[in-house]
Write an enzyme that holds these catalytic residues in place. Sequence first.
Site, short mmCIF file in Angstrom:
data_model
loop_
_atom_site.label_atom_id
_atom_site.label_comp_id
_atom_site.label_asym_id
_atom_site.label_seq_id
_atom_site.Cartn_x
_atom_site.Cartn_y
_atom_site.Cartn_z
CE LYS A 95 -4.43 1.06 0.16
NZ LYS A 95 -5.52 0.24 -0.44
P1 NAD Z 1 -13.01 7.42 -3.16
O1 NAD Z 1 -12.04 8.47 -2.81
O2 NAD Z 1 -13.42 7.24 -4.57
O3 NAD Z 1 -14.35 7.62 -2.27
C1 NAD Z 1 -14.33 7.73 -0.87
C2 NAD Z 1 -15.73 8.08 -0.41
O4 NAD Z 1 -15.77 8.09 1.03
C3 NAD Z 1 -16.19 9.47 -0.84
O5 NAD Z 1 -17.56 9.42 -1.18
C4 NAD Z 1 -16.00 10.31 0.42
O6 NAD Z 1 -16.85 11.46 0.49
C5 NAD Z 1 -16.36 9.30 1.49
N1 NAD Z 1 -15.81 9.65 2.79
C6 NAD Z 1 -14.54 9.99 3.08
N2 NAD Z 1 -14.43 10.28 4.39
C7 NAD Z 1 -15.65 10.10 4.93
C8 NAD Z 1 -16.19 10.24 6.24
N3 NAD Z 1 -15.42 10.63 7.25
N4 NAD Z 1 -17.50 9.97 6.41
C9 NAD Z 1 -18.29 9.58 5.38
N5 NAD Z 1 -17.84 9.44 4.14
C10 NAD Z 1 -16.54 9.70 3.91
O7 NAD Z 1 -12.41 6.06 -2.57
P2 NAD Z 1 -12.75 4.56 -3.02
O8 NAD Z 1 -11.75 4.15 -4.00
O9 NAD Z 1 -14.19 4.42 -3.32
O10 NAD Z 1 -12.40 3.79 -1.66
C11 NAD Z 1 -13.34 3.65 -0.58
C12 NAD Z 1 -12.92 2.49 0.29
O11 NAD Z 1 -12.86 1.28 -0.49
C13 NAD Z 1 -11.52 2.61 0.93
O12 NAD Z 1 -11.53 1.94 2.17
C14 NAD Z 1 -10.64 1.85 -0.05
O13 NAD Z 1 -9.44 1.40 0.56
C15 NAD Z 1 -11.56 0.71 -0.40
N6 NAD Z 1 -11.26 0.01 -1.66
C16 NAD Z 1 -11.14 0.67 -2.85
C17 NAD Z 1 -10.91 -0.04 -4.02
C18 NAD Z 1 -10.84 0.62 -5.37
O14 NAD Z 1 -10.75 -0.12 -6.37
N7 NAD Z 1 -10.89 1.93 -5.50
C19 NAD Z 1 -10.77 -1.43 -3.97
C20 NAD Z 1 -10.91 -2.08 -2.75
C21 NAD Z 1 -11.18 -1.34 -1.61
#
Ligand code: NAD
Length: 418
Positions: free
Chosen positions: A108
């Site tokens: 990461k």
């Molecule tokens: P992103 O940046 O696209 O979206 C994050 C979302 O979370 C946004 O809508 C933001 O407003 C919201 N958010 C942030 N802080 C917040 C809070 N304190 N309260 C409420 N909402 C909040 O990120 P993403 O890629 O969608 O990732 C989200 C989660 O999924 C993370 O834990 C990431 O590690 C995990 N993840 C992502 C992927 C991927 O392919 N992008 C794959 C596996 C896991």
Amino acid sequence: MATDNGMNPYEMALQQLEEAAGRLDLQPGVLDLLCKPKRELTVNFPVLMDDGRVRVFTGYRVHHSTVRGPSKGGIRFHPRVDLDEIRAMAMWMTWKCAVVNIPYGGAKGGVAVDPKELSLRELERLTRRYITEISILVSPEGDIPAPDVNTNPQIMAWIMDTYSMHKGYTTPAVVTGKPVEIGGSEGRLMATGRGVAYCVARALERRGIPIEGATVAIQGYGNVGSSTSMHLQEMGCRVIGVSDITGGVYDPAGLDARELRRYVSAHGGVAGFPGASSISNQELFQLDCDVLVPAALEGQINGTNANGVRARIIVEGANGPTTPEADRILQAKGVLVVPDILANAGGVIVSYFEWVQGLQFLFWSEAEINQRLEQTMGKACTEVWGMAEEKGVSLRLAALMLAVRRVHDATILRGIYP
Ligand code: NAD
């Protein structure tokens, strides 16, 4: 960063590992190895801002394990990024790749920055400098980054370009989650949500709840939250509540996932979506619904709010959204939790396909990608559910046991060098 209720995510990851290890017959030395990241790099680097000032940023790249293959894991841009958060995420990546049985270890990376405060050019300079700083660890054969919180296909394109400029030739396989036009994979953008939705369907089936009309609440409407929401809507579910950093929206008749995504791109968040009433993040967790999908940050479901959860099923789109204390509370309440390392693995599975395509310069159709994704998710779900039933443990513990066992056995097979 510490989670919202103060829990350190690396402590969380270690507690989970210890619980799984306690049920497995592991060589103690190998367990000691699995508790620690293989290598970690901290970089402090300057970025030229548009007004001529120089700002110094701190970034990290951690490899937890490379025993089962090159390390793989996303890059996060967030003001609260710190080394322990990145360590935890790297360890979870090792388990995730092992549980769905793709030939990767876990990594990461992240930079402590609020990208919303940067102009597009500043963001590009920060990305290019950060990837150059960590380039001693990154390569198509050794460590392949991908998107995570606040990073996207454009940022992956800059990473691919920067690496390629240094090499002198185009190297698409150095990063995944790129735009399709420059070697990205069909289906990658929606892959994490597709996998989460697949797990929702499996969990509903297990609980005897029909998919058609099943009610869902989602925290986070970025890549994972919005793609999950669109897939679930296509499958016939009703997404009744969504929240993000700007607030929350609720409509018992169902929110239109695509309209909401368009609204979020235009307005920066879900707050104020026309036709819906507003709710807080904490109220979202208390909605009476069939499925709750946390898809924002770690530690969101914790000792202070787990008792109020009314969903029958939780499918973890985010990494580490449920603390171990909340896990115990939810288990006692009979809530079925599909753990992160299984539920959100769709992203890394299609990233693996993207890497394979990039190495070969041979590209597959979207139908082929989606079919292979379902096959891989399906096999992993069957194995995890099977292990949970056989051992009488939660799905989280079963998934961890499967993964830790695989990494442990690979370590033994390879032997301890020299
Ligand atoms: P992103 O940046 O696209 O979206 C994050 C979302 O979370 C946004 O809508 C933001 O407003 C919201 N958010 C942030 N802080 C917040 C809070 N304190 N309260 C409420 N909402 C909040 O990120 P993403 O890629 O969608 O990732 C989200 C989660 O999924 C993370 O834990 C990431 O590690 C995990 N993840 C992502 C992927 C991927 O392919 N992008 C794959 C596996 C896991």
